[in-house]
Design an enzyme around this catalytic site. Structure first.
Site, PDB file in Angstrom:
ATOM      1  N   GLY A 239     -87.606 -20.514 -28.020  1.00 24.86           N
ATOM      2  CA  GLY A 239     -86.830 -21.005 -26.888  1.00 24.86           C
ATOM      3  C   GLY A 239     -86.409 -22.449 -26.915  1.00 24.86           C
ATOM      4  O   GLY A 239     -85.579 -22.870 -26.103  1.00 24.86           O
ATOM      5  N   GLU A 274     -92.665 -18.669 -32.013  1.00 25.58           N
ATOM      6  CA  GLU A 274     -91.602 -17.783 -32.491  1.00 25.58           C
ATOM      7  C   GLU A 274     -90.254 -18.517 -32.461  1.00 25.58           C
ATOM      8  O   GLU A 274     -89.322 -18.099 -31.789  1.00 25.58           O
ATOM      9  CB  GLU A 274     -91.529 -16.532 -31.601  1.00 25.58           C
ATOM     10  N   PRO A 275     -90.142 -19.622 -33.179  1.00 29.05           N
ATOM     11  CA  PRO A 275     -88.895 -20.376 -33.119  1.00 29.05           C
ATOM     12  C   PRO A 275     -87.785 -19.682 -33.905  1.00 29.05           C
ATOM     13  O   PRO A 275     -88.027 -19.159 -34.994  1.00 29.05           O
ATOM     14  CB  PRO A 275     -89.259 -21.707 -33.789  1.00 29.05           C
ATOM     15  N   GLY A 276     -86.616 -19.642 -33.351  1.00 25.68           N
ATOM     16  CA  GLY A 276     -85.465 -19.081 -34.064  1.00 25.68           C
ATOM     17  C   GLY A 276     -84.387 -20.137 -34.211  1.00 25.68           C
ATOM     18  O   GLY A 276     -84.194 -20.756 -35.259  1.00 25.68           O
ATOM     19  N   ARG A 277     -83.737 -20.409 -33.071  1.00 23.44           N
ATOM     20  CA  ARG A 277     -82.596 -21.321 -33.065  1.00 23.44           C
ATOM     21  C   ARG A 277     -82.943 -22.704 -33.600  1.00 23.44           C
ATOM     22  O   ARG A 277     -82.159 -23.303 -34.341  1.00 23.44           O
ATOM     23  CB  ARG A 277     -82.109 -21.437 -31.618  1.00 23.44           C
ATOM     24  N   ARG A 313     -70.941 -15.916 -29.853  1.00 17.23           N
ATOM     25  CA  ARG A 313     -71.589 -16.747 -28.827  1.00 17.23           C
ATOM     26  C   ARG A 313     -70.619 -17.305 -27.771  1.00 17.23           C
ATOM     27  O   ARG A 313     -70.939 -17.271 -26.591  1.00 17.23           O
ATOM     28  CB  ARG A 313     -72.391 -17.884 -29.480  1.00 17.23           C
ATOM     29  N   CYS A 345     -58.109  -8.338 -30.521  1.00 14.56           N
ATOM     30  CA  CYS A 345     -57.309  -7.939 -29.356  1.00 14.56           C
ATOM     31  C   CYS A 345     -58.161  -7.905 -28.094  1.00 14.56           C
ATOM     32  O   CYS A 345     -58.417  -6.838 -27.522  1.00 14.56           O
ATOM     33  CB  CYS A 345     -56.655  -6.593 -29.622  1.00 14.56           C
ATOM     34  N   GLU A 346     -58.662  -9.036 -27.707  1.00 21.36           N
ATOM     35  CA  GLU A 346     -59.472  -9.202 -26.501  1.00 21.36           C
ATOM     36  C   GLU A 346     -59.211 -10.608 -25.973  1.00 21.36           C
ATOM     37  O   GLU A 346     -59.207 -11.560 -26.762  1.00 21.36           O
ATOM     38  CB  GLU A 346     -60.982  -9.141 -26.830  1.00 21.36           C
ATOM     39  N   TYR A 374     -77.978 -16.775 -34.380  1.00 18.42           N
ATOM     40  CA  TYR A 374     -77.211 -15.843 -33.545  1.00 18.42           C
ATOM     41  C   TYR A 374     -75.721 -15.884 -33.881  1.00 18.42           C
ATOM     42  O   TYR A 374     -74.866 -15.714 -33.013  1.00 18.42           O
ATOM     43  CB  TYR A 374     -77.470 -16.130 -32.047  1.00 18.42           C
TER      44      TYR A 374
HETATM   45  N1  LLP Z   1     -89.258 -14.629 -29.229  1.00 20.78           N
HETATM   46  C1  LLP Z   1     -88.686 -13.706 -28.440  1.00 20.78           C
HETATM   47  C2  LLP Z   1     -89.536 -12.681 -27.829  1.00 20.78           C
HETATM   48  C3  LLP Z   1     -87.306 -13.741 -28.193  1.00 20.78           C
HETATM   49  O1  LLP Z   1     -86.762 -12.832 -27.392  1.00 20.78           O
HETATM   50  C4  LLP Z   1     -86.517 -14.755 -28.791  1.00 20.78           C
HETATM   51  C5  LLP Z   1     -85.071 -14.801 -28.580  1.00 20.78           C
HETATM   52  C6  LLP Z   1     -87.152 -15.679 -29.636  1.00 20.78           C
HETATM   53  C7  LLP Z   1     -88.524 -15.598 -29.824  1.00 20.78           C
HETATM   54  C8  LLP Z   1     -86.410 -16.774 -30.332  1.00 20.78           C
HETATM   55  O2  LLP Z   1     -85.866 -17.674 -29.420  1.00 20.78           O
HETATM   56  P1  LLP Z   1     -85.178 -19.039 -29.911  1.00 20.78           P
HETATM   57  O3  LLP Z   1     -86.255 -19.911 -30.484  1.00 20.78           O
HETATM   58  O4  LLP Z   1     -84.153 -18.690 -30.919  1.00 20.78           O
HETATM   59  O5  LLP Z   1     -84.580 -19.596 -28.678  1.00 20.78           O
HETATM   60  N2  LLP Z   1     -78.100 -14.614 -28.683  1.00 20.78           N
HETATM   61  C9  LLP Z   1     -78.482 -15.709 -27.807  1.00 20.78           C
HETATM   62  C10 LLP Z   1     -79.952 -15.985 -27.860  1.00 20.78           C
HETATM   63  C11 LLP Z   1     -80.808 -14.770 -27.576  1.00 20.78           C
HETATM   64  C12 LLP Z   1     -82.267 -15.046 -27.708  1.00 20.78           C
HETATM   65  C13 LLP Z   1     -83.035 -13.783 -27.736  1.00 20.78           C
HETATM   66  N3  LLP Z   1     -84.446 -13.935 -27.885  1.00 20.78           N
HETATM   67  C14 LLP Z   1     -77.659 -16.926 -28.177  1.00 20.78           C
HETATM   68  O6  LLP Z   1     -76.854 -16.866 -29.094  1.00 20.78           O
HETATM   69  O7  LLP Z   1     -77.772 -17.961 -27.527  1.00 20.78           O
END
Ligand code: LLP
Length: 424
Positions: A239, A274-277, A313, A345-346, A374
């Site tokens: 997050g 659980e870092p993603g972004r 996005r 086409c949107e 993402y």
């Molecule tokens: N853990 C869980 C349970 C999650 O649902 C998520 C993201 C993460 C970790 C990773 O979160 P992050 O560190 O990346 O913020 N598609 C959207 C974001 C959707 C996030 C979904 N869950 C966007 O492009 O902004």
């Protein structure tokens, strides 16, 4: 911090001129930077040094095998939400012992896969899921290690479409029901309670709501321990926000880590992240080519060859992505105001409205910045546009890490049923 910058007037990724990639691979195309991925993984690891911590990269943010392998080499684990992501993570070299399985809709087959592979933890999101997991684990003569994802009823701020920790969101177990579900979990065969999990949203620019959620969870852990549960892990989800444009100032990982250390002090738990972004977002861009300029009575459209199917996005969340020409504009270059749109086409196929930027000519190449999380994972073949390729840069080298499928390959997946095959 990332490794995309102008060098001698040309936008480069590390030591590679992006125009070279555009020439070799064509546009649209995603480009990722190894040095940036490594740097982000290391900054987080350093911030958490001294804490017992598992960095489980959230595979949903960017699931390319080469990206995962890069992060595996940094010692990262994985947070997966499907059997497919689990398989990717393992193929990329992430051991099952570092994989957590999240998500509200795990199937029995996915549970079995996770159990047989011996993953670190299932993050359980409902009573029904817990009961099914118990049956599957018992059938496999195994004990599934679980944390229950609780919904702390805390608003994360940011875009409502990516907020997950409020009452009414589909995620997690309602706060008031958590303790009863832990009691049930302890009584079920095939279930071993190990932790508590929470995740309140994404692109969070403020530690206050996170802290509020984690403090609630720490209180819950204390009550659960008092009730006899052996809680040894806290999974704080992902997050953490990233800068998408000048002026954005999300909390640095060091502040985030210090806050978690403070909140969980004395608990003696493993912290799972659980870092993603924050790892992948600024490590990738989407290359595109300007096709046409089109004047409307009240605006000028810049039509590019990337569409919302390639980068969802902006259409989904009104998200901002900086758009930089590959050739550095002169300081006194003429400015123009564009609505930047794609060929789909949107009407939602729009990347920017009223964006002031240097005047662009047809054929100019540009980069949508901060598209490493993402981006490619959310892309589709809408309008029968082949999924775009992905390229990984490492120093002065680059390689195609997902090729562009050709149209025949795409169409081969479909068939016309016999009754439509006219023979007369
Ligand atoms: N853990 C869980 C349970 C999650 O649902 C998520 C993201 C993460 C970790 C990773 O979160 P992050 O560190 O990346 O913020 N598609 C959207 C974001 C959707 C996030 C979904 N869950 C966007 O492009 O902004």
């Amino acid at each position: 911090m990332h490794h995309f910058a102008y060098q001698a007037g040309r936008l480069a990724c590390e030591g590679v001129d992006l125009a070279r990639i555009a020439d070799a691979v064509g546009t649209p195309c995603y480009v990722y930077s190894t040095a940036t991925l490594q740097r982000h993984a290391r900054v987080i690891a350093e911030a958490f040094q001294g804490q017992d911590c598992l960095i489980a990269f959230s595979v949903k943010a960017n699931s390319n095998l080469a990206v995962l392998a890069t992060l595996a080499a940094e010692g990262c684990g994985a947070d997966v939400v499907s059997g497919g992501e689990l398989k990717r993570a393992q193929i990329a070299g992430i051991p099952a012992s570092k994989i957590v399985f999240s998500g509200v809709g795990k199937t029995a087959d996915e549970m079995e896969l996770g159990i047989l592979q011996g993953i670190h933890q299932f993050n359980v999101e409902s009573a029904a899921e817990l009961r099914l997991l118990s049956k599957v684990a018992a059938r496999c003569k195994s004990q599934a290690p679980i944390a229950i994802r609780v919904n702390p009823d805390v608003a994360a701020g940011g875009h409502p479409n990516i907020s997950t920790g409020k009452k009414g969101d589909k995620f997690g177990v309602p706060w008031a029901e958590a303790e009863a579900l832990y009691a049930e979990a302890a009584s079920l065969p095939g279930i071993r309670v190990v932790g508590v999990d929470v995740h309140i949203g994404s692109q969070i620019g403020d530690l206050v709501p996170m802290r509020a959620a984690f403090e609630k969870v720490v209180g819950l852990i204390q009550r659960l321990r008092a009730a006899g549960h052996d809680i040894t892990r806290i999974d704080v989800g992902g997050g953490l926000g990233i800068p998408y444009k000048e002026g954005d100032a999300p909390p640095p990982p060091s502040d985030y880590a210090a806050m978690i250390a403070e909140v969980s002090a004395g608990l003696g738990v493993q912290v799972i992240l659980e870092p993603g972004r924050v790892i992948a977002g600024n490590a990738g861009i989407l290359l595109t080519t300007a096709l046409y300029e089109k004047e409307a009575p009240d605006r000028t459209f810049l039509i590019v060859d990337a569409g919302m199917n390639d980068l969802m996005r902006p259409a989904l969340y009104g998200a901002h992505h900086d758009l930089l020409p590959l050739t550095e504009p002169a300081p006194d270059a003429a400015q123009k105001t564009y609505d930047v749109v794609g060929p789909i086409c949107e009407s939602t196929d729009k990347f920017a409205s009223g964006r002031e930027m240097p005047a662009i000519a047809s054929g100019d190449r540009l980069a949508f910045m901060s598209a490493g999380a993402y981006g490619a994972v959310l892309s589709s073949a809408y309008n029968t546009r082949p999924l775009v390729p992905e390229v990984l840069v490492n120093g002065d080298r680059f390689d195609i890490v997902r090729r562009r499928p050709d149209l025949d390959e795409m169409l081969q997946l479909e068939q016309v049923p016999d009754w439509l095959n006219r023979t007369d």
